[in-house]
Design an enzyme around this catalytic site. Structure first.
Site, PDB file in Angstrom:
ATOM      1  N   SER A 138       0.772  -1.365  -0.181  1.00 53.29           N
ATOM      2  CA  SER A 138       0.136  -0.225   0.019  1.00 53.29           C
ATOM      3  C   SER A 138       0.749   1.307   0.199  1.00 53.29           C
ATOM      4  O   SER A 138       1.962   1.149  -0.845  1.00 53.29           O
ATOM      5  CB  SER A 138      -1.145  -0.437   1.424  1.00 53.29           C
ATOM      6  OG  SER A 138      -1.873   0.995   1.089  1.00 53.29           O
TER       7      SER A 138
ATOM      8  N   ARG B 193     -13.454   6.337   8.649  1.00 49.66           N
ATOM      9  CA  ARG B 193     -12.604   4.663   8.028  1.00 49.66           C
ATOM     10  C   ARG B 193     -13.390   3.582   7.353  1.00 49.66           C
ATOM     11  O   ARG B 193     -12.863   2.913   7.238  1.00 49.66           O
ATOM     12  CB  ARG B 193     -12.123   4.108   9.806  1.00 49.66           C
ATOM     13  CG  ARG B 193     -11.544   3.195   9.912  1.00 49.66           C
ATOM     14  CD  ARG B 193     -10.744   2.663   9.110  1.00 49.66           C
ATOM     15  NE  ARG B 193      -9.717   1.446   9.439  1.00 49.66           N
ATOM     16  CZ  ARG B 193      -8.589   1.150   9.101  1.00 49.66           C
ATOM     17  NH1 ARG B 193      -7.852   1.951   8.278  1.00 49.66           N
ATOM     18  NH2 ARG B 193      -8.311   0.158   8.754  1.00 49.66           N
TER      19      ARG B 193
ATOM     20  N   ASP C  56      -8.531  -5.447  -5.998  1.00 50.64           N
ATOM     21  CA  ASP C  56      -8.359  -4.026  -5.296  1.00 50.64           C
ATOM     22  C   ASP C  56      -8.634  -2.941  -5.673  1.00 50.64           C
ATOM     23  O   ASP C  56      -8.568  -2.207  -7.455  1.00 50.64           O
ATOM     24  CB  ASP C  56      -6.789  -4.070  -5.905  1.00 50.64           C
ATOM     25  CG  ASP C  56      -6.021  -3.225  -5.031  1.00 50.64           C
ATOM     26  OD1 ASP C  56      -7.384  -2.173  -4.185  1.00 50.64           O
ATOM     27  OD2 ASP C  56      -5.210  -3.241  -4.075  1.00 50.64           O
TER      28      ASP C  56
ATOM     29  N   HIS D  66      -8.571  -4.873  -1.577  1.00 47.98           N
ATOM     30  CA  HIS D  66      -6.698  -4.454  -1.070  1.00 47.98           C
ATOM     31  C   HIS D  66      -6.636  -5.164   0.674  1.00 47.98           C
ATOM     32  O   HIS D  66      -4.976  -5.463   0.015  1.00 47.98           O
ATOM     33  CB  HIS D  66      -7.034  -2.764  -0.685  1.00 47.98           C
ATOM     34  CG  HIS D  66      -5.959  -1.963  -1.048  1.00 47.98           C
ATOM     35  ND1 HIS D  66      -4.747  -1.985  -1.689  1.00 47.98           N
ATOM     36  CD2 HIS D  66      -5.164  -1.319   0.448  1.00 47.98           C
ATOM     37  CE1 HIS D  66      -3.360  -1.217  -1.158  1.00 47.98           C
ATOM     38  NE2 HIS D  66      -3.646  -1.285   0.524  1.00 47.98           N
ATOM     39  N   ASP D  67      -7.159  -5.216   0.600  1.00 45.94           N
ATOM     40  CA  ASP D  67      -6.969  -6.139   1.969  1.00 45.94           C
ATOM     41  C   ASP D  67      -6.297  -6.672   2.143  1.00 45.94           C
ATOM     42  O   ASP D  67      -5.843  -7.724   2.968  1.00 45.94           O
ATOM     43  CB  ASP D  67      -7.579  -5.822   2.717  1.00 45.94           C
ATOM     44  CG  ASP D  67      -8.114  -4.555   3.738  1.00 45.94           C
ATOM     45  OD1 ASP D  67      -7.126  -3.622   3.741  1.00 45.94           O
ATOM     46  OD2 ASP D  67      -8.862  -4.681   5.056  1.00 45.94           O
TER      47      ASP D  67
END
Length: 336
Positions: A144, A201, A287, A316-317
């Site tokens: 990232s 978040r 992603d 993405h995680d």
């Protein structure tokens, strides 16, 4: 994945260094910068057995916890062979200089914002190696925005780096990235700061995951008739508020937005052509933050780079949830 998970298999050390009279890209001098770090293994007599890990947006320097399976005896980042180090990015929340401390070190008027770029952080890390006596980095890596820092450092080429592994990252903060970041900033600045951080978040999580992941893991309602998908968003926001500060979050967003290897009157291809070492680029099929097409572009612009796209529904995680696959690919493709 909890950052405070204790990896009992891996002996770690926590230390710090202090940089003095650092000059930023914009010409601002910072009188002192504290950098906290974790390390594993031992530096050899040649000071060249280093694996340097740069962390993501809200991660800490304990890479063995958030990147499980990579660090330890006999693992890909073998602590019997390598000295592994992961510094906490200045401006974050885990031991390094806070945004307030950095602003104080710059001695700027209240109305003037301190600008710290991804290249600045890479330069800080470079100076950190001098204090630690490191002569060469065997593998430089980061997922990232950690990949941003690793890439900026490799382009600067101030310290010999033998191999580079870029995971779920890009050569610039795209308009899509910046739009997501600005939406989060709006949430923080228009509410109570902590409530705003929770909302920010929750917004970010939507870019870290994929529709496939939500649709497979958050179906239905709980015993109080609330949607699992809704309570999951609330949980993610509340969890970050307990461990991160709004000021640090905004600082890290600004750091994210600063990344663009094509700045300073060059183009991305010209900048990336300077990276003449073995480079591994790893991306993930779903992603949404750094789509596979950007991984293809990144690999195409770096001479001789190897591209590996991992199939995963976790967006993405996936750099966290698929850490064992990431580990195996780094081990095989970079021959370590």
């Amino acid at each position: 994945m909890e950052l405070n998970t204790i990896n009992k298999e891996v002996a770690k050390r926590t230390e710090k260094v202090t940089l003095r009279h650092f000059i930023t890209e914009s010409g601002t001098e910072l009188s002192a910068i504290r950098i906290f770090y974790h390390s594993w293994g031992k530096l050899n007599s040649r000071a060249d057995n280093v694996i340097w890990i740069c962390h993501g947006l809200t991660a800490d320097s304990n890479a063995a916890a958030w990147w499980p399976g990579l660090i330890g005896p006999g693992k890909t980042f073998d602590t019997n062979k390598y000295f592994i180090i992961c510094p906490n990015t200045p401006g974050s929340c885990y031991g390094s200089s806070t945004p307030k401390e950095l602003k104080s070190a710059a001695d700027l008027p209240d109305k003037i914002n301190l600008k710290i770029t991804a290249r600045d952080i890479a330069n800080m890390f470079d100076l950190m190696t001098v204090q630690l006596g490191i002569k060469q980095i065997h593998i430089l890596t980061g997922p990232s925005i950690g990949g941003f820092l690793a890439l900026e450092w490799a382009i600067a080429n101030t310290l010999p780096v033998k191999k580079l592994a870029l995971v779920a990252t890009s050569y610039y903060a795209s308009p899509w990235n910046i739009a997501i970041n600005e939406t989060q900033r709006m949430a923080i600045n228009r509410q109570n700061k902590k409530a705003g951080l929770a909302t920010a978040r929750a917004i970010a999580i939507l870019s870290y995951r994929s529709a496939e992941a939500y649709n497979s893991t958050q179906q239905g309602k709980n015993e109080t008739n609330e949607f699992y998908a809704a309570t999951y968003q609330q949980y993610q926001g509340e969890k970050l508020v307990k461990r991160f500060s709004p000021d640090a979050y905004e600082f890290m967003i600004d750091l994210f937005n600063s990344h663009d290897v094509s700045r300073k009157n060059t183009d991305a291809h010209a900048a990336l052509s300077k990276v003449n070492i073995p480079v591994l680029v790893i991306g993930f099929t779903h992603d949404n933050l750094f789509p596979p097409r950007e991984q293809h572009q990144l690999a195409e612009m770096i001479p001789g780079a190897t591209l590996q796209i991992i199939a995963s529904d976790f967006g993405h995680d996936a750099f966290l949830t698929e850490s064992r696959k990431v580990s195996a690919i780094i081990k095989n493709k970079l021959n370590i």
